[in-house]
Design a protein around this motif. Structure first.
Motif, PDB file in Angstrom:
ATOM      1  N   LYS A  72       5.238  -3.002   7.387  1.00 15.24           N
ATOM      2  CA  LYS A  72       5.067  -2.946   8.787  1.00 15.24           C
ATOM      3  C   LYS A  72       4.374  -3.301   9.607  1.00 15.24           C
ATOM      4  CE  LYS A  72       5.741   1.546   7.273  1.00 15.24           C
ATOM      5  NZ  LYS A  72       7.110   2.014   7.391  1.00 15.24           N
ATOM      6  N   PRO A  73       4.944  -3.348  10.725  1.00 18.37           N
ATOM      7  CA  PRO A  73       4.551  -4.890  11.791  1.00 18.37           C
ATOM      8  C   PRO A  73       2.704  -4.009  12.278  1.00 18.37           C
ATOM      9  CG  PRO A  73       5.630  -3.712  12.124  1.00 18.37           C
ATOM     10  CD  PRO A  73       6.196  -2.924  11.058  1.00 18.37           C
ATOM     11  N   LYS A  74       2.247  -2.745  12.061  1.00 18.17           N
ATOM     12  CA  LYS A  74       1.095  -2.464  12.207  1.00 18.17           C
ATOM     13  C   LYS A  74       0.690  -2.947  11.782  1.00 18.17           C
ATOM     14  CE  LYS A  74      -1.011   0.649  15.276  1.00 18.17           C
ATOM     15  NZ  LYS A  74      -1.390   0.365  16.287  1.00 18.17           N
ATOM     16  N   TRP A  75       0.244  -3.988  10.303  1.00 21.90           N
ATOM     17  CA  TRP A  75       0.125  -4.098   9.458  1.00 21.90           C
ATOM     18  C   TRP A  75      -0.446  -5.443  10.001  1.00 21.90           C
ATOM     19  CZ3 TRP A  75      -1.486  -8.453   6.725  1.00 21.90           C
ATOM     20  CH2 TRP A  75      -2.432  -8.051   5.948  1.00 21.90           C
ATOM     21  N   MET A  76      -0.092  -6.135  10.540  1.00 18.79           N
ATOM     22  CA  MET A  76      -0.386  -7.387  10.877  1.00 18.79           C
ATOM     23  C   MET A  76      -0.887  -6.919  12.310  1.00 18.79           C
ATOM     24  SD  MET A  76       0.723  -9.973   8.945  1.00 18.79           S
ATOM     25  CE  MET A  76       0.261 -11.393   9.990  1.00 18.79           C
ATOM     26  N   GLU A  77      -0.816  -6.588  13.802  1.00 16.09           N
ATOM     27  CA  GLU A  77      -1.618  -6.285  14.202  1.00 16.09           C
ATOM     28  C   GLU A  77      -2.887  -5.490  14.251  1.00 16.09           C
ATOM     29  OE1 GLU A  77      -0.204  -3.086  16.941  1.00 16.09           O
ATOM     30  OE2 GLU A  77       1.758  -3.685  17.105  1.00 16.09           O
ATOM     31  N   ARG A  78      -3.132  -4.817  12.866  1.00 16.83           N
ATOM     32  CA  ARG A  78      -4.886  -4.515  12.511  1.00 16.83           C
ATOM     33  C   ARG A  78      -5.540  -5.745  11.956  1.00 16.83           C
ATOM     34  NH1 ARG A  78      -2.524   0.608  12.036  1.00 16.83           N
ATOM     35  NH2 ARG A  78      -4.189   1.841  11.663  1.00 16.83           N
ATOM     36  N   PHE A  79      -4.520  -6.473  11.134  1.00 14.81           N
ATOM     37  CA  PHE A  79      -4.826  -7.803  10.527  1.00 14.81           C
ATOM     38  C   PHE A  79      -5.553  -8.823  11.721  1.00 14.81           C
ATOM     39  CE2 PHE A  79      -4.707 -12.526   8.694  1.00 14.81           C
ATOM     40  CZ  PHE A  79      -5.542 -12.504   8.356  1.00 14.81           C
ATOM     41  N   ALA A  80      -4.678  -8.704  12.523  1.00 11.83           N
ATOM     42  CA  ALA A  80      -5.077  -9.308  14.038  1.00 11.83           C
ATOM     43  C   ALA A  80      -6.865  -9.476  14.442  1.00 11.83           C
ATOM     44  CB  ALA A  80      -4.257  -9.435  15.320  1.00 11.83           C
ATOM     45  N   ASP A  81      -7.029  -7.653  14.422  1.00  6.45           N
ATOM     46  CA  ASP A  81      -7.977  -6.852  15.065  1.00  6.45           C
ATOM     47  C   ASP A  81      -9.358  -7.500  14.269  1.00  6.45           C
ATOM     48  OD1 ASP A  81      -6.466  -6.041  17.111  1.00  6.45           O
ATOM     49  OD2 ASP A  81      -6.484  -3.609  16.149  1.00  6.45           O
ATOM     50  N   LEU A  82      -8.761  -7.597  12.758  1.00  6.84           N
ATOM     51  CA  LEU A  82      -9.688  -8.750  11.731  1.00  6.84           C
ATOM     52  C   LEU A  82      -9.900  -9.369  11.986  1.00  6.84           C
ATOM     53  CD1 LEU A  82     -11.132  -7.752   8.727  1.00  6.84           C
ATOM     54  CD2 LEU A  82      -8.944  -9.255   7.972  1.00  6.84           C
ATOM     55  N   LYS A  83      -9.150 -10.185  12.045  1.00  5.49           N
ATOM     56  CA  LYS A  83      -9.367 -12.042  12.501  1.00  5.49           C
ATOM     57  C   LYS A  83      -9.910 -11.981  14.082  1.00  5.49           C
ATOM     58  CE  LYS A  83      -6.470 -16.263  13.575  1.00  5.49           C
ATOM     59  NZ  LYS A  83      -5.243 -17.034  14.142  1.00  5.49           N
ATOM     60  N   GLU A  84      -9.935 -11.385  14.677  1.00  6.35           N
ATOM     61  CA  GLU A  84     -10.517 -11.415  16.334  1.00  6.35           C
ATOM     62  C   GLU A  84     -12.486 -11.039  15.426  1.00  6.35           C
ATOM     63  OE1 GLU A  84     -10.993  -9.293  20.013  1.00  6.35           O
ATOM     64  OE2 GLU A  84      -9.145  -9.669  19.189  1.00  6.35           O
ATOM     65  N   GLU A  85     -12.446 -10.523  15.168  1.00  4.88           N
ATOM     66  CA  GLU A  85     -13.261  -9.380  15.038  1.00  4.88           C
ATOM     67  C   GLU A  85     -14.375 -10.744  14.198  1.00  4.88           C
ATOM     68  OE1 GLU A  85     -17.278  -7.295  14.571  1.00  4.88           O
ATOM     69  OE2 GLU A  85     -15.423  -6.480  15.735  1.00  4.88           O
ATOM     70  N   TYR A  86     -13.806 -11.158  13.296  1.00  5.31           N
ATOM     71  CA  TYR A  86     -14.505 -12.273  11.588  1.00  5.31           C
ATOM     72  C   TYR A  86     -15.156 -13.704  13.287  1.00  5.31           C
ATOM     73  CZ  TYR A  86     -14.694 -14.892   7.966  1.00  5.31           C
ATOM     74  OH  TYR A  86     -15.776 -16.858   6.729  1.00  5.31           O
ATOM     75  N   LEU A  87     -13.719 -14.001  13.432  1.00  5.71           N
ATOM     76  CA  LEU A  87     -14.111 -15.074  14.319  1.00  5.71           C
ATOM     77  C   LEU A  87     -14.963 -14.619  15.155  1.00  5.71           C
ATOM     78  CD1 LEU A  87     -10.634 -16.502  14.738  1.00  5.71           C
ATOM     79  CD2 LEU A  87     -12.084 -17.278  13.800  1.00  5.71           C
TER      80      LEU A  87
END
Length: 140
Positions: A72-87
């Motif tokens: 689902k496209p929403k998964w990649m949006e959530r993944f982008a949120d994870l990436k931002e939080e991790y960085l």
């Protein structure tokens, strides 16, 4: 590399599993080796608590992603949120928290922590696994 994959592919799943193992084992080993020592010093307790809390937030984000459909496209949006939080977390650790921690640690502390970290990360990585759990925001 995950961002370069498409849909619920085997590659995306394998890369995500590896990311989960790396992040969870690194956080657990870091908490045991570094933050447990830093928490004991009143000068550094607060930012150590903050670092551990961010580890827990990232862990919840990983679990949430593991419970969702990777296609689902929403998964990649959530993944982008994870990436931002991790960085964000990495920047804080490297630019602030590690520097402040270094000021209170002896050379013997550093050697001991390095040894504990390397041993614990290997052990933690061997047992780390995907733990699908949706993170649902309450409506109040």
């Amino acid at each position: 590399m995950i961002e370069a994959t498409d849909g619920p592919s085997d590659e995306r799943h394998a890369l995500f599993e590896e990311l989960v193992r790396e992040l969870k084992s690194h956080a657990a080993a870091e908490e045991q080796a570094l933050w447990s020592a830093v928490l004991r010093n009143p000068q550094t307790t607060e930012f150590a608590r903050h670092a551990v809390a961010e580890h827990k937030d990232i862990d919840k984000m990983l679990d949430d992603l593991a419970a969702r459909d990777m296609g689902k496209p929403k998964w990649m949006e959530r993944f982008a949120d994870l990436k931002e939080e991790y960085l964000h977390h990495i920047r804080e650790e490297e630019q602030e928290q590690f520097t402040q921690s270094a000021a209170i640690l002896s050379d013997a502390d550093r050697r001991h922590m390095r040894s504990v970290f390397e041993r614990r990360k290997k052990e933690e990585k061997a047992s780390a696994a995907l733990t699908p759990k949706l993170k649902i925001k309450s409506i109040a």
